[in-house]
Design a protein around this motif. Sequence first.
Motif, PDB file in Angstrom:
ATOM      1  N   SER A  25       0.834  -1.196   0.000  1.00  0.00           N
ATOM      2  CA  SER A  25       0.000   0.000   0.000  1.00  0.00           C
ATOM      3  C   SER A  25       0.873   1.253   0.000  1.00  0.00           C
ATOM      4  CB  SER A  25      -0.929   0.007   1.214  1.00  0.00           C
ATOM      5  OG  SER A  25      -1.753   1.145   1.195  1.00  0.00           O
ATOM      6  N   LEU A  26       1.920   1.251   0.810  1.00  0.00           N
ATOM      7  CA  LEU A  26       2.845   2.395   0.833  1.00  0.00           C
ATOM      8  C   LEU A  26       3.559   2.544  -0.511  1.00  0.00           C
ATOM      9  CD1 LEU A  26       4.390   1.978   4.413  1.00  0.00           C
ATOM     10  CD2 LEU A  26       2.711   3.697   3.659  1.00  0.00           C
ATOM     11  N   SER A  29       1.146   3.981  -3.026  1.00  0.00           N
ATOM     12  CA  SER A  29       0.960   5.396  -2.726  1.00  0.00           C
ATOM     13  C   SER A  29       2.159   6.220  -3.193  1.00  0.00           C
ATOM     14  CB  SER A  29       0.745   5.575  -1.222  1.00  0.00           C
ATOM     15  OG  SER A  29       0.579   6.927  -0.908  1.00  0.00           O
ATOM     16  N   SER A  30       3.352   5.719  -2.932  1.00  0.00           N
ATOM     17  CA  SER A  30       4.544   6.484  -3.333  1.00  0.00           C
ATOM     18  C   SER A  30       4.691   6.533  -4.850  1.00  0.00           C
ATOM     19  CB  SER A  30       5.810   5.900  -2.686  1.00  0.00           C
ATOM     20  OG  SER A  30       6.124   4.648  -3.243  1.00  0.00           O
ATOM     21  N   ARG A  32       2.132   6.750  -6.720  1.00  0.00           N
ATOM     22  CA  ARG A  32       0.926   7.490  -7.103  1.00  0.00           C
ATOM     23  C   ARG A  32      -0.012   6.650  -7.978  1.00  0.00           C
ATOM     24  NH1 ARG A  32       1.039  12.934  -5.691  1.00  0.00           N
ATOM     25  NH2 ARG A  32      -0.559  13.298  -7.252  1.00  0.00           N
ATOM     26  N   TYR A  36      -5.242   0.899  -3.917  1.00  0.00           N
ATOM     27  CA  TYR A  36      -5.036   0.976  -2.477  1.00  0.00           C
ATOM     28  C   TYR A  36      -4.052  -0.081  -1.984  1.00  0.00           C
ATOM     29  CZ  TYR A  36      -9.402   3.308  -3.516  1.00  0.00           C
ATOM     30  OH  TYR A  36     -10.353   4.093  -4.096  1.00  0.00           O
ATOM     31  N   ASP A  38      -4.277  -2.079   0.216  1.00  0.00           N
ATOM     32  CA  ASP A  38      -4.293  -2.232   1.673  1.00  0.00           C
ATOM     33  C   ASP A  38      -4.920  -3.542   2.112  1.00  0.00           C
ATOM     34  OD1 ASP A  38      -6.860  -1.547   0.850  1.00  0.00           O
ATOM     35  OD2 ASP A  38      -7.257  -0.295   2.599  1.00  0.00           O
ATOM     36  N   THR A  69       0.812   7.242   6.998  1.00  0.00           N
ATOM     37  CA  THR A  69       0.333   8.033   5.860  1.00  0.00           C
ATOM     38  C   THR A  69      -0.726   9.014   6.341  1.00  0.00           C
ATOM     39  OG1 THR A  69      -1.487   6.540   5.287  1.00  0.00           O
ATOM     40  CG2 THR A  69       0.661   6.050   4.311  1.00  0.00           C
ATOM     41  N   SER A  71      -3.711   8.650   5.575  1.00  0.00           N
ATOM     42  CA  SER A  71      -4.951   7.884   5.497  1.00  0.00           C
ATOM     43  C   SER A  71      -5.791   8.109   6.752  1.00  0.00           C
ATOM     44  CB  SER A  71      -4.621   6.398   5.347  1.00  0.00           C
ATOM     45  OG  SER A  71      -5.796   5.629   5.320  1.00  0.00           O
ATOM     46  N   SER A 136      -4.602  17.339  -2.641  1.00  0.00           N
ATOM     47  CA  SER A 136      -4.484  16.004  -2.054  1.00  0.00           C
ATOM     48  C   SER A 136      -5.358  14.982  -2.772  1.00  0.00           C
ATOM     49  CB  SER A 136      -4.846  16.035  -0.566  1.00  0.00           C
ATOM     50  OG  SER A 136      -6.201  16.353  -0.425  1.00  0.00           O
ATOM     51  N   ASN A 138      -6.695  12.566  -5.667  1.00  0.00           N
ATOM     52  CA  ASN A 138      -5.938  11.833  -6.690  1.00  0.00           C
ATOM     53  C   ASN A 138      -6.294  12.306  -8.099  1.00  0.00           C
ATOM     54  OD1 ASN A 138      -7.893  10.117  -7.999  1.00  0.00           O
ATOM     55  ND2 ASN A 138      -7.790   8.689  -6.295  1.00  0.00           N
ATOM     56  N   SER A 162     -11.234   2.193  -9.133  1.00  0.00           N
ATOM     57  CA  SER A 162     -10.086   1.808  -8.293  1.00  0.00           C
ATOM     58  C   SER A 162     -10.391   0.572  -7.455  1.00  0.00           C
ATOM     59  CB  SER A 162      -9.690   2.956  -7.368  1.00  0.00           C
ATOM     60  OG  SER A 162      -9.172   4.028  -8.089  1.00  0.00           O
TER      61      SER A 162
END
Length: 191
Positions: A25-26, A29-30, A32, A36, A38, A69, A71, A136, A138, A162
């Motif tokens: 998940s990280l 996110s990094s 982009r 998710y 997650d 994050t 989140s 912030s 997306n 998504s």
Amino acid sequence: MQSASKTLYSFIVVCAAVVVNVLLSLTASSLRLPLYFDSLLTLCVTALCGLVPGLICAVFTNVLLTLYTASKLTFALCHIVTVLLAWLTFHHRKKQSRMLFDADVFLWAGLWSALSNSFLGSLISGAFFASAPGPSMNTMVQGIYFVTQNLPLSVGIAGSVSNLTDKMISAVLSFAVYRLIEKKRNTLTTQ
């Protein structure tokens, strides 16, 4: 499996899944990515270990993501619903005396999760987003908003796309890991 070894087994499976869920998940996110990741192995945990370990996996994943994050912890509710729907799907399959080993049951669990997360996630996102898109938000939501000029609709469409993609990837990966672990476990018990 005896109670103590079953508990240890569940603990190891949950910890491994939480680590994979959080790290990927990280990473998403990094990079982009509009995904998710997650809950990548949450379906696997629920299939292998049951409802309570699945819920523990969901909660710990979201607590760690909230710490690392921006989140919101309220998205843990989506993850909890994912576990509940997966458990109901798996439980229904077991009642039909069919093997849980089939990929289709994981895909069904993923689909129910995608649909519920799209709806619930859109509600939660709507509560946290301002009345206009900000930095912030997306890129997918911003693009849809540019065309529609309707923020709730934009969040809903982007969330649906998504979630469907994310949960189908999760279902396929969870099934592959489930099958691998079950095959290994069956090999060990027959020896």
